[in-house]
Each structure stands twice: as structure tokens, then as C-alpha cells.
Design a protein around this motif. Structure first.
Motif, mmCIF file in Angstrom:
data_model
loop_
_atom_site.group_PDB
_atom_site.id
_atom_site.type_symbol
_atom_site.label_atom_id
_atom_site.label_comp_id
_atom_site.label_asym_id
_atom_site.label_seq_id
_atom_site.Cartn_x
_atom_site.Cartn_y
_atom_site.Cartn_z
ATOM 1 N N PRO A 29 0.780 -1.164 -0.165
ATOM 2 C CA PRO A 29 -0.037 -0.029 -0.200
ATOM 3 C C PRO A 29 0.820 1.259 -0.128
ATOM 4 N N LYS A 30 0.366 2.291 -0.692
ATOM 5 C CA LYS A 30 1.272 3.539 -0.926
ATOM 6 C C LYS A 30 0.851 4.163 0.566
ATOM 7 N N GLY A 31 -0.356 4.197 0.822
ATOM 8 C CA GLY A 31 -0.800 4.850 2.202
ATOM 9 C C GLY A 31 -0.578 6.700 2.076
ATOM 10 N N TYR A 32 -0.796 7.193 3.373
ATOM 11 C CA TYR A 32 -1.001 8.596 3.467
ATOM 12 C C TYR A 32 0.444 9.230 3.195
ATOM 13 N N SER A 33 0.300 10.563 2.691
ATOM 14 C CA SER A 33 1.588 11.196 2.561
ATOM 15 C C SER A 33 1.372 12.406 3.904
ATOM 16 N N VAL A 34 2.735 12.955 4.110
ATOM 17 C CA VAL A 34 2.549 14.137 5.171
ATOM 18 C C VAL A 34 1.838 15.292 4.731
ATOM 19 N N VAL A 159 -1.561 14.004 8.724
ATOM 20 C CA VAL A 159 -0.116 13.236 9.000
ATOM 21 C C VAL A 159 0.777 14.316 8.889
ATOM 22 N N GLU A 160 1.552 14.380 10.090
ATOM 23 C CA GLU A 160 2.887 15.412 10.301
ATOM 24 C C GLU A 160 4.285 14.566 10.238
ATOM 25 N N TYR A 161 4.059 13.340 10.686
ATOM 26 C CA TYR A 161 5.419 12.650 10.437
ATOM 27 C C TYR A 161 5.232 11.262 10.163
ATOM 28 N N ILE A 162 6.146 10.651 9.807
ATOM 29 C CA ILE A 162 5.980 9.026 9.318
ATOM 30 C C ILE A 162 7.314 8.497 9.470
ATOM 31 N N GLY A 163 7.343 7.274 10.107
ATOM 32 C CA GLY A 163 8.854 6.641 10.199
ATOM 33 C C GLY A 163 9.111 5.821 11.671
ATOM 34 N N ALA A 164 10.290 6.177 11.994
ATOM 35 C CA ALA A 164 10.942 5.367 13.070
ATOM 36 C C ALA A 164 10.531 6.157 14.252
ATOM 37 N N ILE A 165 10.712 5.533 15.631
ATOM 38 C CA ILE A 165 10.554 6.328 16.905
ATOM 39 C C ILE A 165 11.767 7.154 17.385
ATOM 40 N N ASP A 166 13.081 6.644 16.915
ATOM 41 C CA ASP A 166 14.155 7.039 17.086
ATOM 42 C C ASP A 166 15.427 6.483 16.215
ATOM 43 N N ASP A 167 16.629 6.784 16.407
ATOM 44 C CA ASP A 167 17.658 6.148 15.375
ATOM 45 C C ASP A 167 18.440 5.007 15.956
ATOM 46 N N ASN A 168 17.937 4.388 17.132
ATOM 47 C CA ASN A 168 18.460 3.177 17.684
ATOM 48 C C ASN A 168 17.704 2.215 18.304
ATOM 49 N N PRO A 169 17.197 1.079 17.293
ATOM 50 C CA PRO A 169 16.231 0.219 17.870
ATOM 51 C C PRO A 169 16.795 -0.759 18.782
ATOM 52 N N ARG A 177 19.047 10.666 18.052
ATOM 53 C CA ARG A 177 18.032 11.327 17.610
ATOM 54 C C ARG A 177 16.486 10.614 17.999
ATOM 55 N N ARG A 178 15.694 11.445 18.480
ATOM 56 C CA ARG A 178 14.282 10.956 19.109
ATOM 57 C C ARG A 178 13.346 11.535 18.139
ATOM 58 N N TYR A 179 12.920 11.045 16.820
ATOM 59 C CA TYR A 179 12.131 11.518 15.844
ATOM 60 C C TYR A 179 10.934 12.099 16.325
ATOM 61 N N VAL A 180 10.040 11.025 16.815
ATOM 62 C CA VAL A 180 8.781 11.396 17.398
ATOM 63 C C VAL A 180 8.749 12.544 18.263
ATOM 64 N N GLY A 190 4.108 24.966 18.067
ATOM 65 C CA GLY A 190 3.633 25.668 17.126
ATOM 66 C C GLY A 190 4.544 25.755 15.720
ATOM 67 N N ARG A 191 5.358 24.888 15.804
ATOM 68 C CA ARG A 191 6.301 25.068 14.570
ATOM 69 C C ARG A 191 6.140 23.703 13.701
ATOM 70 N N PRO A 192 6.489 23.969 12.311
ATOM 71 C CA PRO A 192 6.290 22.789 11.566
ATOM 72 C C PRO A 192 7.576 21.766 11.870
ATOM 73 N N VAL A 193 7.229 20.515 11.672
ATOM 74 C CA VAL A 193 8.062 19.618 11.977
ATOM 75 C C VAL A 193 9.034 19.629 11.028
ATOM 76 N N ALA A 194 10.523 19.457 11.476
ATOM 77 C CA ALA A 194 11.441 19.595 10.739
ATOM 78 C C ALA A 194 11.923 18.362 9.888
ATOM 79 N N VAL A 195 11.849 17.367 10.568
ATOM 80 C CA VAL A 195 12.163 15.900 9.967
ATOM 81 C C VAL A 195 10.791 15.221 9.860
ATOM 82 N N THR A 196 10.256 15.171 8.627
ATOM 83 C CA THR A 196 8.826 14.720 8.414
ATOM 84 C C THR A 196 8.852 13.264 8.155
#
Length: 210
Positions: A29-34, A159-169, A177-180, A190-196
Motif C-alpha cells: 500500500p502507498k498510504g498517506y503522505s505528510v 499526518v505530520e511525521y512518518i517513520g521510526a521512533i528514534d535512531d537506535n532500535p 535522535r528522537r524523531y517522534v 506551533g512550529r512545522p515538523v523539521a524531519v517529516t
């Protein structure tokens, strides 16, 4: 006669190609985009209640985590997901976990085992069964864990962010890096998400044979 045969053969090939294309899309599935609004859904929680975005209209957003019982990556992240819910549910971004796997692939992913896992680990967030796998396909989830940070806009969630929780599973103590967390903190400020988007690292979702 020959022309009729050729036309018929072309028609059959067209049907076969369309069918193959449909199966490929169903499994990938392609799924939602940011930036895209999600469709509403309602799934069964481990306590038997039906839960979906409509239950969170008073929140600022959601942290949706596709997870599973059997996957070692999901298990490694359980405490971190608990911490995300502890930290952000009071600020308007609670966690909602969804189990998308076909339980016939792993008995550990059955609904009964989901209830046991949630009880043993004392999950502080809903753990929903996506029995038809339609929600996972709508989101475009491919791994467990796979995370989507959503922001509420009126009665919609985008949707504002898609991916991993952080950089070290493998090692929570080694996370750089704690992406979520970064995404949610940006939204709260009130800022846009830097890494989406980042690459989700985990076990491939086990799709049902269609």
C-alpha cells in the motif's frame, strides 16, 4: 476469425495485468503522505471497546504506532512507547497502538495474546486489532514498529511525521535522535515538523493472502 482471436487474447491479457496490478497494490500500500488527512476508523481494543480518531476529538493530535507481539523490534520499543504516552498524553498527544499482522503467521499476534501482553506490560495506551488490515493499508504501514504523528485540525487528523521512533532500535541508551519526540515538540511549540519522514526499522507486516 483470426482478428477475433487476437482481440479476445488481448482482452484476457488486459484482465490478467489489471488483476496482478491490483494484488501488488494490495500487498504494497502507498498510504498517506505528510500533510494528508486520514480517514476515520474504529478498531477493537484489548478491553473490547471500539476505538478510533473520533474518541480523540479533544486532543491536539495522536501518536499512532503500528506494533506487534512477536517482533523483537516492537518488544525493544515497548518501554519507549510507554514513555512517549506518559510524557505526551497529558499534553494532548496520546499514543494509540495498532496490531496489523495476520495472526495465522504468528500465534503470538492473536487477539488473546494481545490482551495478555497488554496486561503483563501494563500498557497505558489502547492496543487495537486491525483484523482486516485495512487501517494499516490506508496508512501505508509496512513495519512494526511504524509510527505516524497526527495533528488535529478541526474534526480531522493530518499526518505530520512518518517513520521510526528514534535512531537506535537496539539500544535505548544509545539514541542520538528522537524523531517522534522532535516532531511532537515542534507541533506543541506551533512550529512545522523539521524531519517529516524517516525509514521505519522493524519486522515486515505479515499480510493475509488475498
Amino acid at each position: 476469425m483470426r482478428n477475433t482471436y487476437i482481440v479476445g487474447l488481448i482482452a484476457i491479457l488486459a484482465v490478467l495485468i489489471a488483476s496482478t496490478s491490483h494484488q501488488t497494490r494490495a500487498q504494497s500500500p502507498k498510504g498517506y503522505s505528510v500533510g494528508e488527512a486520514i480517514a476515520s476508523f474504529s478498531l477493537k481494543n484489548v478491553d473490547g471497546r471500539m476505538i478510533g480518531p473520533a474518541n480523540y476529538q479533544g486532543q491536539k493530535g495522536l501518536i499512532v504506532v503500528f506494533s506487534s507481539n512477536h517482533c523483537p523490534f516492537s518488544k525493544a520499543y515497548e518501554d519507549r512507547v510507554q514513555e512517549l504516552n506518559r510524557r505526551y498524553s497529558s499534553q494532548g498527544f496520546p499514543v494509540v497502538a495498532i496490531m496489523p499482522n495476520d495472526p495465522s503467521a504468528y500465534e503470538e499476534d492473536s487477539y488473546e495474546q494481545m490482551k495478555t501482553r497488554a496486561s503483563e506490560k501494563n500498557f497505558s495506551y489502547p492496543y487495537l486489532l486491525d483484523e482486516s488490515q485495512s487501517v494499516a493499508k490506508a496508512f501505508g504501514a509496512s513495519r512494526t514498529p511504524h509510527v505516524y504523528v497526527l495533528k488535529r485540525s478541526g474534526d480531522r487528523f493530518t499526518v505530520e511525521y512518518i517513520g521510526a521512533i528514534d535512531d537506535n532500535p537496539q539500544d535505548a541508551s544509545g539514541v542520538q535522535r528522537r524523531y517522534v519526540e522532535e516532531a511532537v515538540n515542534n507541533l506543541l511549540a506551533g512550529r512545522p515538523v523539521a524531519v517529516t519522514t524517516t525509514k521505519a526499522i522493524g519486522c515486515a507486516i505479515k499480510w493475509k493472502n488475498m
